[in-house]
Design an enzyme around this catalytic site. Structure first.
Site, PDB file in Angstrom:
ATOM      1  N   ALA A  78       0.852  -1.204   0.053  1.00 48.76           N
ATOM      2  CA  ALA A  78       0.030  -0.131  -0.062  1.00 48.76           C
ATOM      3  C   ALA A  78       0.784   1.129  -0.179  1.00 48.76           C
ATOM      4  O   ALA A  78       1.997   1.343   0.611  1.00 48.76           O
ATOM      5  CB  ALA A  78      -0.884  -0.035   1.289  1.00 48.76           C
ATOM      6  N   VAL A  79       0.275   2.126  -0.879  1.00 45.01           N
ATOM      7  CA  VAL A  79       0.900   3.624  -0.968  1.00 45.01           C
ATOM      8  C   VAL A  79       0.107   4.768  -0.354  1.00 45.01           C
ATOM      9  O   VAL A  79      -1.103   4.669  -1.057  1.00 45.01           O
ATOM     10  CB  VAL A  79       1.757   3.729  -2.272  1.00 45.01           C
ATOM     11  CG1 VAL A  79       2.242   5.305  -2.575  1.00 45.01           C
ATOM     12  CG2 VAL A  79       2.914   2.915  -2.455  1.00 45.01           C
ATOM     13  N   GLU A 111      -2.907 -12.533  -3.663  1.00 45.37           N
ATOM     14  CA  GLU A 111      -4.143 -12.234  -4.127  1.00 45.37           C
ATOM     15  C   GLU A 111      -4.373 -10.969  -4.444  1.00 45.37           C
ATOM     16  O   GLU A 111      -4.208 -10.029  -3.543  1.00 45.37           O
ATOM     17  CB  GLU A 111      -5.322 -13.035  -3.325  1.00 45.37           C
ATOM     18  CG  GLU A 111      -5.378 -14.509  -3.113  1.00 45.37           C
ATOM     19  CD  GLU A 111      -5.397 -14.969  -1.836  1.00 45.37           C
ATOM     20  OE1 GLU A 111      -5.448 -14.312  -0.990  1.00 45.37           O
ATOM     21  OE2 GLU A 111      -5.022 -16.299  -1.737  1.00 45.37           O
ATOM     22  N   ASN A 116      -8.236  -4.678  -9.764  1.00 43.46           N
ATOM     23  CA  ASN A 116      -7.227  -3.876  -9.364  1.00 43.46           C
ATOM     24  C   ASN A 116      -6.191  -3.613 -10.594  1.00 43.46           C
ATOM     25  O   ASN A 116      -5.119  -4.114 -10.300  1.00 43.46           O
ATOM     26  CB  ASN A 116      -6.910  -4.167  -7.983  1.00 43.46           C
ATOM     27  CG  ASN A 116      -5.733  -3.221  -7.492  1.00 43.46           C
ATOM     28  OD1 ASN A 116      -5.411  -2.081  -8.040  1.00 43.46           O
ATOM     29  ND2 ASN A 116      -5.462  -3.242  -6.438  1.00 43.46           N
ATOM     30  N   TYR A 123       2.423  -5.563 -10.520  1.00 42.40           N
ATOM     31  CA  TYR A 123       3.068  -7.215 -10.018  1.00 42.40           C
ATOM     32  C   TYR A 123       3.740  -7.855 -11.598  1.00 42.40           C
ATOM     33  O   TYR A 123       4.663  -8.302 -11.369  1.00 42.40           O
ATOM     34  CB  TYR A 123       1.914  -8.043  -9.467  1.00 42.40           C
ATOM     35  CG  TYR A 123       1.395  -7.612  -8.214  1.00 42.40           C
ATOM     36  CD1 TYR A 123       2.282  -7.347  -7.209  1.00 42.40           C
ATOM     37  CD2 TYR A 123      -0.005  -7.420  -7.952  1.00 42.40           C
ATOM     38  CE1 TYR A 123       2.033  -7.043  -5.825  1.00 42.40           C
ATOM     39  CE2 TYR A 123      -0.485  -6.987  -6.645  1.00 42.40           C
ATOM     40  CZ  TYR A 123       0.581  -6.682  -5.681  1.00 42.40           C
ATOM     41  OH  TYR A 123       0.278  -6.453  -4.412  1.00 42.40           O
TER      42      TYR A 123
END
Ligand SMILES: CC(C)(COP(=O)(O)OP(=O)(O)OC[C@H]1O[C@@H](n2cnc3c(N)ncnc32)[C@H](O)[C@@H]1OP(=O)(O)O)[C@@H](O)C(=O)NCCC(=O)NCCS
Length: 181
Positions: A78-79, A111, A116, A123
């Site tokens: 998370a950013v 996952e 998203n 990724y």
């Protein structure tokens, strides 16, 4: 141009309030304080944070994985929304994969919500491939999860891949006037 130093560090209990603030900003409350405390206490959990150069209490991003047998299960990446698209997600993912490789783990998995696309694109840049789908995995909206895997973390060429990523990640950061200290 002056670059600002980002600090990448393992998170500790002292960072709990910053962690909860970031969790709230990114996910609206994914894990509780007790949940994060459990992660911090667990020898099988690695929790990394990226701190602002301005304030040691301001957490810009975080990533977490669990070591399970020879696998790194990435549970959080998370950013802070105010700092998206500046290369911070790449720094965190690079660091999670490097840490996993340094720990002797063979592969990484996670996952991600099928919708998203930002995360999926990130990724893919780091060699993750879709291996399957869990139907209606997310209870809030019944969305599917994609299961991604990144193998070969212990292959000899992975060290060269890490070095190459480091160069690319550093270049991306410098465009936003960041550097890793
Ligand atoms: C996914 C997330 C961590 C990316 O962080 P970030 O710091 O913005 O990412 P970066 O700036 O390092 O971008 C790296 C790559 O991710 C992809 N990406 C990031 N944001 C994107 C967007 N809005 N749209 C499309 N691709 C995107 C791109 O491939 C990008 O590379 P590029 O800038 O060369 O095009 C961030 O959007 C986030 O925290 N989202 C909320 C939490 C979340 O969904 N986490 C993943 C759960 S599995």
């Amino acid at each position: 141009m002056i670059s600002l130093d980002l600090k990448l560090q393992s998170l500790t209990s002292k960072d709990l309030s910053a962690i909860l603030e970031l969790d709230q900003a990114c996910f609206g409350g994914l894990w509780t304080m007790e949940g994060y405390q459990r992660e911090l206490d667990s020898p099988n959990s690695d929790l990394l944070g990226l701190f602002s150069p301005i304030s040691r209490t301001k957490l810009l991003g975080m990533g977490c994985f669990w070591s399970i047998l020879e696998e790194a299960h990435i549970t959080i990446l998370a950013v802070h929304p105010q700092y998206h698209r500046q290369g911070l997600g790449q720094v965190l993912l690079y660091s999670l994969l490097k840490t996993a490789s340094d720990r002797g783990l063979e592969r990484a998995t996670l996952e991600v919500r099928a919708s998203n696309l930002a995360a999926i694109s990130l990724y893919q840049k780091f060699g993750f491939k879709t291996a399957g789908r869990r139907r209606r995995y997310y209870q809030d909206n019944g969305e599917d999860a994609l299961i991604l895997w990144r193998s070969d973390l212990q292959q000899p060429q992975f060290q060269a891949t890490l070095a190459d990523w480091y160069t690319k990640v550093s270049q991306q950061l410098s465009k936003s006037a960041w550097q890793l200290s």
